[in-house]
Design an enzyme around this catalytic site. Structure first.
Site, mmCIF file in Angstrom:
data_model
loop_
_atom_site.group_PDB
_atom_site.id
_atom_site.type_symbol
_atom_site.label_atom_id
_atom_site.label_comp_id
_atom_site.label_asym_id
_atom_site.label_seq_id
_atom_site.Cartn_x
_atom_site.Cartn_y
_atom_site.Cartn_z
ATOM 1 C CB CYS A 102 -12.801 45.995 -22.734
ATOM 2 S SG CYS A 102 -12.186 44.608 -23.714
ATOM 3 C CB CYS B 52 -12.267 42.861 -20.987
ATOM 4 S SG CYS B 52 -11.024 43.684 -21.970
#
Length: 179
Positions: free
Chosen positions: A66, A69
């Protein structure tokens, strides 16, 4: 034949009900008591949210694949380093599958806050996140005070401070926002 169709209708109805119930618990509601969370950390210690009453706790759901993230992790780490001594705890819960554990460990080596694999959780009342990254802020009384999700600019140390610092003992919003 009639009883077979009745049986399949019953099973389909139960599956829909369970699916709806599962999604209802997928997010911890802001303003309510934080759900239970017990998970072994990558270090081997146990993280138990209930045992951290009296501290402000940041629960961050992320994954190695991600990009948003990974982008916010340095800000989370800087915040943790700065405020851990003042009563801030944190856990990074990786939504990666167990076969990606070595990748998660490698990423976490450069960060100071503890991490765990979401799917290793013994108890996870938060459920699976509907989007990544998702960060919950739990106050010292165990109440969820914020649910932070991806933003256009992403999370910064300052945006996290705006939510967390007013929750620390002896802090006010005005004093907390200047640090």
């Amino acid at each position: 034949m009639r009883s077979a169709s009745w049986f399949f209708a019953l099973v389909a109805g139960a599956a829909i009900t369970l699916s709806a119930a599962g999604s209802a618990f997928a997010a911890a509601p802001v303003g309510k008591a934080a759900p239970a969370l017990v998970v072994p950390e990558l270090s081997g210690q146990e993280f138990d949210l209930a045992k951290l009453r009296g501290k402000v706790v940041i629960v961050n759901f992320w994954a190695s694949w991600c990009a948003p993230c990974r982008k916010e992790m340095p800000a989370l780490d800087a915040f943790y380093r700065r405020y851990h001594a003042r009563g801030v705890e944190m856990i990074g819960l990786s939504a990666d599958r167990s076969h990606d554990r070595s990748e998660v460990i490698s990423i976490m080596r450069s960060l100071s806050y503890p991490a765990a694999m979401l799917y290793d959780a013994k108890v996870n009342g938060f459920g699976e996140p509907s989007e990544l990254p998702t960060t919950y802020v739990v106050d010292a009384q165990g109440i969820v005070r914020a649910r932070l999700t991806p933003q256009a600019k992403g999370m910064t140390e300052q945006s996290l401070a705006a939510v967390v610092l007013p929750l620390l003992p002896g802090r006010t919003a005005a004093r907390g926002s200047t640090e």
